[in-house]
Design an enzyme around this catalytic site. Sequence first.
Site, PDB file in Angstrom:
ATOM      1  N   SER A 124      -5.873  -0.954  -4.162  1.00 38.03           N
ATOM      2  CA  SER A 124      -7.082  -1.586  -3.619  1.00 38.03           C
ATOM      3  C   SER A 124      -8.288  -0.623  -4.259  1.00 38.03           C
ATOM      4  O   SER A 124      -8.390   0.642  -4.631  1.00 38.03           O
ATOM      5  CB  SER A 124      -7.226  -1.062  -2.157  1.00 38.03           C
ATOM      6  OG  SER A 124      -8.370  -1.190  -1.406  1.00 38.03           O
ATOM      7  N   TYR A 149      -5.990   4.931   5.363  1.00 35.53           N
ATOM      8  CA  TYR A 149      -5.481   3.948   4.608  1.00 35.53           C
ATOM      9  C   TYR A 149      -5.824   4.113   3.069  1.00 35.53           C
ATOM     10  O   TYR A 149      -5.004   3.930   2.471  1.00 35.53           O
ATOM     11  CB  TYR A 149      -6.129   2.732   5.602  1.00 35.53           C
ATOM     12  CG  TYR A 149      -5.787   1.315   4.281  1.00 35.53           C
ATOM     13  CD1 TYR A 149      -4.635   0.747   3.990  1.00 35.53           C
ATOM     14  CD2 TYR A 149      -6.932   0.987   3.310  1.00 35.53           C
ATOM     15  CE1 TYR A 149      -4.384  -0.190   3.256  1.00 35.53           C
ATOM     16  CE2 TYR A 149      -6.772  -0.017   2.446  1.00 35.53           C
ATOM     17  CZ  TYR A 149      -5.594  -0.904   2.491  1.00 35.53           C
ATOM     18  OH  TYR A 149      -5.493  -1.745   1.346  1.00 35.53           O
ATOM     19  N   LYS A 153      -3.265   4.494  -0.352  1.00 32.41           N
ATOM     20  CA  LYS A 153      -3.289   3.601  -1.403  1.00 32.41           C
ATOM     21  C   LYS A 153      -3.406   4.738  -2.786  1.00 32.41           C
ATOM     22  O   LYS A 153      -2.826   4.699  -3.906  1.00 32.41           O
ATOM     23  CB  LYS A 153      -4.385   2.558  -1.916  1.00 32.41           C
ATOM     24  CG  LYS A 153      -4.172   1.798  -0.703  1.00 32.41           C
ATOM     25  CD  LYS A 153      -3.069   0.795  -1.013  1.00 32.41           C
ATOM     26  CE  LYS A 153      -2.744  -0.156  -0.040  1.00 32.41           C
ATOM     27  NZ  LYS A 153      -1.278  -0.921  -0.135  1.00 32.41           N
TER      28      LYS A 153
HETATM   29  P1  NAD Z   1      -0.783  -8.824   5.348  1.00 33.86           P
HETATM   30  O1  NAD Z   1      -0.947  -7.893   6.581  1.00 33.86           O
HETATM   31  O2  NAD Z   1      -1.306 -10.133   5.407  1.00 33.86           O
HETATM   32  O3  NAD Z   1       0.557  -8.985   4.573  1.00 33.86           O
HETATM   33  C1  NAD Z   1       1.442  -7.823   4.771  1.00 33.86           C
HETATM   34  C2  NAD Z   1       2.836  -8.203   5.156  1.00 33.86           C
HETATM   35  O4  NAD Z   1       3.690  -7.196   5.342  1.00 33.86           O
HETATM   36  C3  NAD Z   1       2.698  -8.861   6.661  1.00 33.86           C
HETATM   37  O5  NAD Z   1       3.564 -10.100   6.592  1.00 33.86           O
HETATM   38  C4  NAD Z   1       3.576  -7.846   7.453  1.00 33.86           C
HETATM   39  O6  NAD Z   1       4.197  -8.496   8.475  1.00 33.86           O
HETATM   40  C5  NAD Z   1       4.473  -7.365   6.402  1.00 33.86           C
HETATM   41  N1  NAD Z   1       4.754  -5.868   6.675  1.00 33.86           N
HETATM   42  C6  NAD Z   1       4.098  -4.806   7.101  1.00 33.86           C
HETATM   43  N2  NAD Z   1       4.827  -3.621   7.269  1.00 33.86           N
HETATM   44  C7  NAD Z   1       6.180  -4.013   6.773  1.00 33.86           C
HETATM   45  C8  NAD Z   1       7.382  -3.176   6.885  1.00 33.86           C
HETATM   46  N3  NAD Z   1       7.362  -2.200   7.063  1.00 33.86           N
HETATM   47  N4  NAD Z   1       8.483  -4.033   6.384  1.00 33.86           N
HETATM   48  C9  NAD Z   1       8.476  -5.285   6.104  1.00 33.86           C
HETATM   49  N5  NAD Z   1       7.229  -5.863   6.067  1.00 33.86           N
HETATM   50  C10 NAD Z   1       6.037  -5.417   6.525  1.00 33.86           C
HETATM   51  O7  NAD Z   1      -1.611  -8.153   4.272  1.00 33.86           O
HETATM   52  P2  NAD Z   1      -2.454  -8.626   2.815  1.00 33.86           P
HETATM   53  O8  NAD Z   1      -3.519  -8.772   3.107  1.00 33.86           O
HETATM   54  O9  NAD Z   1      -1.502  -9.578   2.360  1.00 33.86           O
HETATM   55  O10 NAD Z   1      -2.099  -7.292   1.957  1.00 33.86           O
HETATM   56  C11 NAD Z   1      -1.100  -7.232   1.349  1.00 33.86           C
HETATM   57  C12 NAD Z   1      -1.232  -5.601   0.583  1.00 33.86           C
HETATM   58  O11 NAD Z   1      -2.427  -5.879  -0.286  1.00 33.86           O
HETATM   59  C13 NAD Z   1      -1.201  -4.497   1.488  1.00 33.86           C
HETATM   60  O12 NAD Z   1      -0.507  -3.557   0.771  1.00 33.86           O
HETATM   61  C14 NAD Z   1      -2.745  -4.279   1.451  1.00 33.86           C
HETATM   62  O13 NAD Z   1      -2.608  -2.705   1.618  1.00 33.86           O
HETATM   63  C15 NAD Z   1      -2.980  -4.688   0.194  1.00 33.86           C
HETATM   64  N6  NAD Z   1      -4.590  -5.025   0.048  1.00 33.86           N
HETATM   65  C16 NAD Z   1      -5.069  -6.054   0.863  1.00 33.86           C
HETATM   66  C17 NAD Z   1      -6.370  -6.282   0.733  1.00 33.86           C
HETATM   67  C18 NAD Z   1      -7.065  -7.254   1.526  1.00 33.86           C
HETATM   68  O14 NAD Z   1      -8.259  -7.069   1.756  1.00 33.86           O
HETATM   69  N7  NAD Z   1      -6.201  -8.083   2.132  1.00 33.86           N
HETATM   70  C19 NAD Z   1      -7.138  -5.645  -0.097  1.00 33.86           C
HETATM   71  C20 NAD Z   1      -6.759  -4.530  -1.015  1.00 33.86           C
HETATM   72  C21 NAD Z   1      -5.391  -4.304  -1.059  1.00 33.86           C
HETATM   73  C1  WQD Z   2     -17.583  -6.736   3.192  1.00 34.40           C
HETATM   74  C2  WQD Z   2     -18.959  -6.538   3.583  1.00 34.40           C
HETATM   75  C3  WQD Z   2     -19.586  -5.012   5.340  1.00 34.40           C
HETATM   76  C4  WQD Z   2     -17.699  -7.525   8.732  1.00 34.40           C
HETATM   77  C5  WQD Z   2     -12.169  -3.730   3.091  1.00 34.40           C
HETATM   78  C6  WQD Z   2     -11.440  -2.526   2.648  1.00 34.40           C
HETATM   79  C7  WQD Z   2     -10.976  -2.320   1.421  1.00 34.40           C
HETATM   80  C8  WQD Z   2     -10.158  -3.602   0.771  1.00 34.40           C
HETATM   81  C9  WQD Z   2     -10.874  -4.797   1.308  1.00 34.40           C
HETATM   82  C10 WQD Z   2      -7.934  -3.174   1.523  1.00 34.40           C
HETATM   83  C11 WQD Z   2     -19.236  -5.033   3.787  1.00 34.40           C
HETATM   84  C12 WQD Z   2     -19.914  -6.506   5.880  1.00 34.40           C
HETATM   85  C13 WQD Z   2     -18.057  -6.898   7.159  1.00 34.40           C
HETATM   86  C14 WQD Z   2     -18.792  -7.781   9.588  1.00 34.40           C
HETATM   87  C15 WQD Z   2     -20.496  -7.296   7.754  1.00 34.40           C
HETATM   88  N1  WQD Z   2      -9.098  -3.822   1.804  1.00 34.40           N
HETATM   89  N2  WQD Z   2     -19.547  -6.893   6.922  1.00 34.40           N
HETATM   90  N3  WQD Z   2     -20.229  -7.765   9.172  1.00 34.40           N
HETATM   91  O1  WQD Z   2     -15.231  -2.923   3.665  1.00 34.40           O
HETATM   92  O2  WQD Z   2     -15.636  -4.040   1.446  1.00 34.40           O
HETATM   93  O3  WQD Z   2     -13.350  -3.729   2.309  1.00 34.40           O
HETATM   94  O4  WQD Z   2     -11.355  -4.740   2.768  1.00 34.40           O
HETATM   95  O5  WQD Z   2      -7.647  -2.638   0.707  1.00 34.40           O
HETATM   96  O6  WQD Z   2     -10.002  -1.133   1.535  1.00 34.40           O
HETATM   97  O7  WQD Z   2     -12.009  -1.054   3.057  1.00 34.40           O
HETATM   98  O8  WQD Z   2     -14.780  -5.546   3.403  1.00 34.40           O
HETATM   99  O9  WQD Z   2     -14.754  -7.521   4.491  1.00 34.40           O
HETATM  100  O10 WQD Z   2     -14.648  -5.333   6.042  1.00 34.40           O
HETATM  101  O11 WQD Z   2     -16.831  -6.017   4.519  1.00 34.40           O
HETATM  102  O12 WQD Z   2     -21.772  -7.348   7.540  1.00 34.40           O
HETATM  103  O13 WQD Z   2     -18.351  -8.191  10.426  1.00 34.40           O
HETATM  104  O14 WQD Z   2     -19.524  -7.190   4.859  1.00 34.40           O
HETATM  105  O15 WQD Z   2     -20.486  -3.860   5.844  1.00 34.40           O
HETATM  106  O16 WQD Z   2     -20.417  -4.842   3.096  1.00 34.40           O
HETATM  107  P1  WQD Z   2     -14.770  -4.064   2.737  1.00 34.40           P
HETATM  108  P2  WQD Z   2     -15.182  -6.355   4.413  1.00 34.40           P
END
Ligand code: NAD
Ligand code: WQD
Length: 334
Positions: A124, A149, A153
Amino acid sequence: MKILVTGGLGYIGSHVTTLLLDKDFEVLCLDNLENSSESVLDGINKITGKSPIFENIDIRDKSSLRILLDEHVDIKGVIHFAAYKAVEESHKIPLDYYQNNVVGLLNLLELISTKRIPLIFSSSCTVYGQAKKLPIKESTPYQPPTSPYGYTKQVGEQIIKHTCKAYPNFSAISLRYFNPIGAHPTSKIGENPRGVPQNLVPFLTQTVMGKHSVLKVFGSNYNTPDGTCIRDYIHVMDLAQAHIDSLDFLISNEKSIYETFNVGTGSGVSVLELIKTFEKVTGEEVPFEYNEPRTGDTEAAFADIKKIEKKIGWKSKYSLEEALKNAWEWEKNQ
Ligand code: NAD
Ligand code: WQD
């Protein structure tokens, strides 16, 4: 060719699964359904006309994981999504976050690192914290993350890097996602947040659906052109494609590799711009009000994407307009 996708029924994993099936990979989806449901399999089947093998297994359960890998000796790659991802929640239950995101990864690595099975890891942009220079390059040093979190990562990336160094036949890529948004253009799969969404786009679409009265814009006095925070919003389909291209790169490369790549569009968009774009493409009005800044938010973050363009040949194709349109169609479809 068989690929193991952990967390394969989650938001990003389900989109990657559809692309893998479309490309005739055999997909083994592992998910404990903690943040997803088996109904996602119907959506995947409607899109692709195919089904992955599904196993309800928890990655923290090493013996079940071992049995699964022994049953599927023909796995040629692993894409690891299974993790917890809610920044705010991670402050309340940090041990659960370390257990799932770090111990889960260790379990997986112990089983695959000696077997020449390459790994793609969901990292991330959170690993950068508030970067001093924009756009953010992969070489930018880590800043202390603002949440447990974020630490999971950073630690995850380091564990993988050290494992690649210790096992010369093991290769891996950490993809540092910026802000994934949107849904499959068919609206058959998308993001299904548990409880009240913390992320901007699902909160916005739910607000327009009437599930919340108003969208709070966190902060209006940032040092940005319109005072609101800037992010790099990437369509989940583009993000999914980056996994396919990275996997191709790992599988076709004989050498041991460890690389980190940013996955973003390379463009920064403010919260206000995103709201206005949503209104333009959907014709819907977004009820919003300005609020205090959210603790831990960084002012601006967007990716330098030259490295992934050059080494992997990946570039985003979907526009912000398409991403928001697809997010809205998905919301209405639920
Ligand atoms: P998500 O929660 O939709 O998907 C994760 C899936 O993993 C879910 O279906 C959950 O049931 C499953 N899971 C969780 N723990 C588990 C375990 N112990 N065993 C088996 N299954 C398990 O999340 P996502 O948005 O698809 O994110 C996927 C990955 O990407 C994560 O590692 C997250 O940290 C990373 N990521 C997500 C975002 C985002 O904004 N969505 C941003 C950056 C990184
Ligand atoms: C986006 C922008 C908020 C909600 C997060 C995690 C990051 C990654 C992606 C996993 C920001 C603003 C948000 C609201 C708002 N995830 N906002 N009102 O914080 O950039 O990133 O998701 O790895 O680690 O931190 O994403 O979608 O929460 O926010 O104004 O109700 O929207 O301040 O500027 P963020 P976000």
